[in-house]
Design an enzyme around this catalytic site. Structure first.
Site, PDB file in Angstrom:
ATOM      1  N   GLY A 145       0.817  -1.185   0.000  1.00  0.00           N
ATOM      2  CA  GLY A 145       0.000   0.000   0.000  1.00  0.00           C
ATOM      3  C   GLY A 145       0.862   1.250   0.000  1.00  0.00           C
ATOM      4  O   GLY A 145       2.048   1.213   0.352  1.00  0.00           O
ATOM      5  N   CYS A 146       0.280   2.356  -0.407  1.00  0.00           N
ATOM      6  CA  CYS A 146       1.073   3.584  -0.521  1.00  0.00           C
ATOM      7  C   CYS A 146       1.520   4.083   0.849  1.00  0.00           C
ATOM      8  O   CYS A 146       2.690   4.443   1.034  1.00  0.00           O
ATOM      9  CB  CYS A 146       0.293   4.649  -1.287  1.00  0.00           C
ATOM     10  SG  CYS A 146      -1.376   4.953  -0.678  1.00  0.00           S
ATOM     11  N   TYR A 147       0.622   4.122   1.824  1.00  0.00           N
ATOM     12  CA  TYR A 147       1.022   4.561   3.163  1.00  0.00           C
ATOM     13  C   TYR A 147       2.072   3.628   3.767  1.00  0.00           C
ATOM     14  O   TYR A 147       3.079   4.095   4.319  1.00  0.00           O
ATOM     15  CB  TYR A 147      -0.187   4.644   4.097  1.00  0.00           C
ATOM     16  CG  TYR A 147      -1.097   5.827   3.903  1.00  0.00           C
ATOM     17  CD1 TYR A 147      -0.615   7.132   4.025  1.00  0.00           C
ATOM     18  CD2 TYR A 147      -2.447   5.672   3.637  1.00  0.00           C
ATOM     19  CE1 TYR A 147      -1.460   8.232   3.887  1.00  0.00           C
ATOM     20  CE2 TYR A 147      -3.298   6.758   3.492  1.00  0.00           C
ATOM     21  CZ  TYR A 147      -2.802   8.039   3.624  1.00  0.00           C
ATOM     22  OH  TYR A 147      -3.639   9.106   3.490  1.00  0.00           O
TER      23      TYR A 147
END
Lengths: 342, 342, 342, 342
Positions: A145-147
Site C-alpha cells: 500500500g502507498c502509506y
C-alpha cells in the site's frame, strides 16, 4: 526481447500511472488493457495524458483477454485479484497492486476487508530487509500500500538498529489520487481544495496492520502503530511524519548512522543532507523516496519523515521495480529518481 | 558520441526543467552548471527534485566555465544573453531561452525591453511553416516565449489556410512558474492559491509582438493581437483560448480540415477528437501540445484552444527539440508526449 | 419584524451559501430547509461550516413544508422551479436561483434547456439599467446566472455609452463550485487541481443567451457573444475577461469616464484605480464586484475584466440583494464588500 | 459608544484579517492604521479585499499616531511590541498579536527568540481553565500563537481530566499565510502548490514552549511535546493531529465525556458528533474550532484533532475575542462560527 505486459484496471489512477511508466520502460511491450464499466471505450477519453495509447480500446477483464502475456498487472478493487490470478497459470508473473496478498495474518485480512483471506505473496518493497531476495525470480508479487511504503521506509532503519521503542505514532498526509477515481462528494475539487482533514482515525485504516507487519518483522517484536491519515489539497504525494520514543542511550549520531547505513546502497531512497527536509513536490512523478530523520532530545523521540509519490513509488513505480526484480532485469530499469517540479 | 551541454542559469525554473529533460536525453552529457548569486551552492539545495545532480556545485557564469561544450543553453534574464553568446564562438551551438534573439523588428525589441536589439536567431518553434528547415544545422537558436508557443500553435493553421480575419483575441491562463523563481509578494502561495487575476492587459505584455510576428508571417499580412494573460492557481501549464472572426464562407468542416492538415505529421501536437477539449493537466511535464478548434457559427468566430506545459514545450522542451534539430538528431529524442496526471 | 425565509435545496452549494448569508442578515429568520435525496438528514453532516444550523433536519421539498414563509428561495435543478413556484401563492416572495425564469425568449429557453418555457420574472441584477425599479416590491425574482452576472457588469457600461461594437468576445474562468456538488469524475480534486480546461465552447453554454439578452437590451441592438468558459483550480470565483472592438473615435478617457459614471453610486461594484486589476481572491465570500477596464489602442479593443465570487454575488448574494429590494429593505442589508483573503 | 481601535502593522496578513473582523464589529470604530516600509501607501493597494478602507493611508508606527485610541492592536514582528507598548500608557487596552508577552519563563523566551524577555501578559485563549477571568477587564492581552491555539484546545480536556500521560505527540498542517507576507522563495505559489513539507522538526519550533506551558498548567505537571509543523498547499487553516498515551483504565466513554464537559458552554469550540472529523475548510474565515477525539484502544492512545483558521481564531479572531472580554463586551460580539465553504 520484449516483455509483454497486460494491465487489468487500466482506466483508474493506479492503472494509468502504471501505463505511464511502462511506456517509458525499454523492455516492456504493452499488451491487453482491460476495464469493467469502461470496456469498449478508447483510452484517450479516459487517460488523456497517455497520448501514445489514445486509440487503444479497453477490453473486458477476462482470463482470455489476459492470456498470452509475460506479466499481468492487476489494478483491481480489493478482493477481486484472487479470482483473476488463479486463472492466469503459474508461469505468468502476476503483480497485484491491490491489497489481497499483502497480509500474512488471515485474521487481520478478514477484520479489515470482510472476506476470506486469499493468501500471501512476496512483498514488493525491496528496500525492506530480506524482501529483495524473495522477489527475485518470483512469479507472484504483492505491491505494498502507498502509506505502508512511506511509513515502513521512514521507520524501519530505527527498528533494524534497535533504536526505537515498539510504539510508533504516525500522521501522514496524502494527495487525493490515493482515494481513487470513483466520484464521491467529499473528493470533489470544491471540497478538497483549501482543506486538510483526517479520516480513518483510531486504528481504523486498512493500512495499519500492514505497517505493523513490516515494522514488527524488522524489530523482532510486535510494534504498535497509531496511524492517522489526512487528505491534503494536492493530487499526488504522501508526507509521512513518523516518530517513536528512543530507547535509552540513543544519540543523534547513532540515529543518523543507522539511516545512512540502511539506505547507502538503495537506488531510490535518498537520505537528505542534515537540515534539509522532504517535500512531496520533489518526488512528483518519480520513484524516489526522500527521507530525513532527527532525534528530538527534549521529547526523547526519533522523528523520521518520508516523502513519496503515492501513485509512483507508492503504487505503480513499486510495481515496476518489483517486476524488474522478478524478471531478472536491473531493478531501476524504466524508473527515475527525478521529480517533476515545480 | 555524447553531446556535452552546459547550462547557464541552472538554479531557476527554466534551467531546472532543462536539466530534468537533459538527464533523460540519451545523447547528452551534462557539463558545467552556472548561476549568479547561487554560484558555489550545491544543486541539491536549489533543485531538490534533480537527485542525480544533487552534489553538483554551481559555477559562476563566465566564458571560461562555459567553454569546451558542444551546446550551451542560456537561461538568463532578458538582455543578458547577447554578451555571453558572443564570447562562445561560432562553432558552439547556443540555445537562448531568453527573449533576446526572438524578434525581427528592432523597434519592437526596444519598445518592450528598453535596450539595444541584439539580433535575430532561427526561431525554435519547428511546427511553424519554414521553421524546421532554418533550425536544422543552425548554431544559434532563439527559443520562443511560452505564451507565443501556445498561441502560435493554436492559431497558425487558421491563418495558413486563410480562414481567419487578421484580428486575434487571446486570453491565456498560465501557471505561476511562468513568472519565475524570484520571490515577489504577489507570487506567494497565499496570494495565488484560490485566485485568478490578469496582468499586462491592453497590449502591454512583452510576448504580444512575438505573437504578431509569428501569425503575421503565416497570414502574409499584419495580424493584430489583443492578448490578456492571466495568472492561474497552479504551478505549471498554459491554456490559451484564441479566436478570430472567420472569413466569409468558412465552414466548420474547412476549419477542421485545416487543423488536421497542419498537425498531421507533427510528433508533439495532438489535435483532439471532436468533442474533447485540452486540459493543462494532460500535458503536465511533457512536450505535448493539445489543440482543439471549433467554429462558432452564431458568433462567426473560429475558436482554437491549446494546452502546453509552459516549462516543458513552452521553454525547456522546446529548447531540447530545437537542439535535436540543430544537431541533426531525431527531433523527438529525449522528449515525451506522455503527461504526468492526475 | 423578522422576515421568515425557507430554502428549497439547502444541501447544495447555492443553498449552503444562501444560508451562510441569511444567518448574517439582521431581518431574516430561517424557516424550513428542504432537500430531496437528503431529506431527513441533519444539516451538520451536509454543510459542516454552518455550525448554528448543525442540528436542523432537512425536510422534503413540498408545498406544505414551504408554506407559511414570507420568502421562499428555490435552489433547485433547472426546470424544477416552475412547478414549485405556482403552488406558493402570489403573496409570497419567490426568489428563483435557477435558470427557469431568466430568459425572455421562449425559443432560447427551449433550445438550451429542452423543456417548455415557464415565463420571465424580474431579473435580479439591480446594477443593470432599469433593473432596480422592476425588483422593488416584486413578488418574483429570477436570480441571474453567475457568468452573466460577471460578464454583464463588466461590459454593460461600454454598451450603455455606445462605445463598443456589438460583438463581444468573452473568456471566463470559474471555480469548481460553479459546477455544483453532484459527484462527477471530471470534478474530482485529483482532476481539477493543477489544471485549466475549457468546456461548452462555441456558443454551447446555457449562459450565452442570457448575456446576449442583457447586453443587447443595454445596447439597443443585438449583441453577439462568443463565450468560452474555463474551469480553474479553485473552489470559488469567476474572472471574466471581456472585450469588444471600440467604435470609431473612442478614447481611453471616454472609456474610463463611462465606467466611472456607471458605477459611481453602486454599493457593490468597485471600479479599481487605474493600474490595479481584479483578482478573485479579493472578493472571496463577499458580494463585491471588482472591475477594471482598458482601451487597447493597438488592437482597437475595449477590455473589461470583472471578478466576483460565483456563489456570493454570482448566486446567493445576488439573491439576497434582490430580496432586500423586493421587500423594501436597504439593498445592502446583510451583505458585505469585504472579501476573505488571503 | 464606539471603541476606537488602532492597528499597528496593518499591511500584513494578521493586520489585514484583524481589520476584516473589526469592520464587522458593531462597537468598534477603526482609527489609525500604521505600517513601516508601507507607510504612505493606500490600503487598497496592499489589502485589496478590504474595500471600505481602500482609500485609507498607512501612517508610520509611532506613539503619536497610536495615541488617543481605546484599543491598540500590535501586529508587529516578534520583539518589537514591548518598545511600542510601554509608550502607550496603562489605560489603553493593548492587544499584542506577536509572541513577546506569551511565555512565562524568561529562559524559554531567550532560547527561542534571542532577546531579553519583556514580560508576561494575560493569555488570550479564554477557553483554557482560568484564562477568561484573567482577561476580563485587563489592559494587556497576549494573543496566543496559531499552533498553540489549535493544539491546546485539542488536548487540554484530556489533561484536565487526567486521562493522558504527559508526553504529547503533535503533527500539524498549516496554510501558508501562517508564514506571513514577506516574499521568500520557499513560499512561492510554484513551490507550495502540490507539496507538503515539514519544517522546524525536533523541538525547534518557537511555538513548542508555549504548548508545553499551556498543557503543563492544565495537567499540573510538566508535559513534554514532540511537535512537527508542516506546510500545506492552502492559504489558511491549521489541522492539528495530537495524541498521547492514555493513562491506565481510560475508556472511550471517559474520553468523550471529558471533551463534552470541557466544551459544553464554549461559544466557539464545537465538538463534532462521533464519526465526523474536522476539516479546515469548514472553519475558513470563522472563529470556530472544530474538535474530534478518539480513543485508539489497540495503540492505547487518545487522538484529538482540531481545525481552526490560523488567521481568524488562530490570530485576529482570538485577538477580538479577548478584546471583547477585556472591554466587558459580550465575548462573541463581531465574531462568527460560520465558515466560508466550499
Amino acid at each position: 526481447m520484449a516483455v509483454r505486459a497486460a494491465v487489468a484496471g487500466a482506466s483508474g489512477y493506479a492503472g494509468g500511472e502504471l501505463l505511464r511508466l511502462l511506456l517509458a520502460h525499454p523492455d516492456v511491450e504493452i499488451g491487453a488493457l482491460t476495464g469493467n464499466s469502461n470496456a469498449g471505450q478508447k483510452l484517450g477519453a479516459l487517460q488523456p495524458h497517455l497520448l501514445p495509447l489514445a486509440d487503444r480500446v479497453l477490453e473486458p477483464t477476462t482470463p482470455e483477454v489476459l492470456a498470452g502475456h509475460d506479466v499481468v498487472f492487476l489494478a483491481l478493487p480489493h478482493g477481486q485479484s484472487a479470482a483473476v490470478a488463479e486463472r492466469l497459470g503459474p508461469d505468468v508473473l502476476v503483480v497485484d497492486m491491490g491489497a489481497d496478498f499483502r497480509l500474512k495474518d488471515a485474521g487481520d485480512w478478514e477484520r479489515f476487508y470482510g472476506s476470506p483471506h486469499a493468501g500471501t505473496w512476496p512483498y514488493g518493497l525491496p528496500e525492506l530487509p530480506g524482501a529483495r531476495a524473495a522477489l527475485e525470480g518470483s512469479k507472484r508479487v504483492a505491491v505494498p500500500g502507498c502509506y505502508p511504503t512511506a511509513v515502513s521506509l521512514a521507520l524501519f532503519p530505527a527498528y533494524a538498529a534497535a533504536l526505537a521503542e515498539p510504539e510508533a505514532v504516525i500522521v501522514a498526509a496524502s494527495g487525493t489520487s490515493g482515494a481513487g477515481k470513483a466520484a464521491k462528494p467529499h473528493l470533489l475539487g470544491s471540497e478538497v481544495m483549501g482543506s486538510m482533514s483526517p479520516y480513518g482515525v483510531g486504528g481504523l485504516h486498512r493500512h495499519t496492520p500492514e505497517m505493523m507487519q513490516n515494522l514488527g518483522a524488522v524489530a523482532g517484536e510486535p510494534v504498535s502503530v497509531s496511524f492517522t491519515p489526512t487528505l491534503a489539497p494536492m493530487p499526488r504525494g504522501i508526507l509521512a511524519t513518523c516518530s517513536a520514543k528512543a530507547k535509552p542511550g540513543v544519540t543523534a549520531e547513532a540515529v543518523r548512522a543507522a539511516y545512512e547505513k540502511a539506505f547507502a546502497d538503495e537506488p531510490f531512497v535518498h537520505l537528505l543532507p542534515e537540515g534539509q527536509w522532504p517535500a512531496t513536490a520533489s518526488v512528483y512523478g518519480s520513484n524516489a523516496v526522500s527521507v530525513q530523520v532527527a532525534y528530538d532530545a527534549a521529547a526523547g523521540r526519533i522523528i523520521a519523515i518520508s516523502a513519496i509519490d503515492n501513485l509512483a513509488k507508492g503504487t505503480a513505480g513499486g510495481a515496476v521495480q518489483s517486476m524488474n526484480l522478478a524478471l531478472g532485469l536491473d531493478e531501476t530499469t524504466g524508473l527515475t529518481t527525478i521529480g517533476v517540479a515545480p
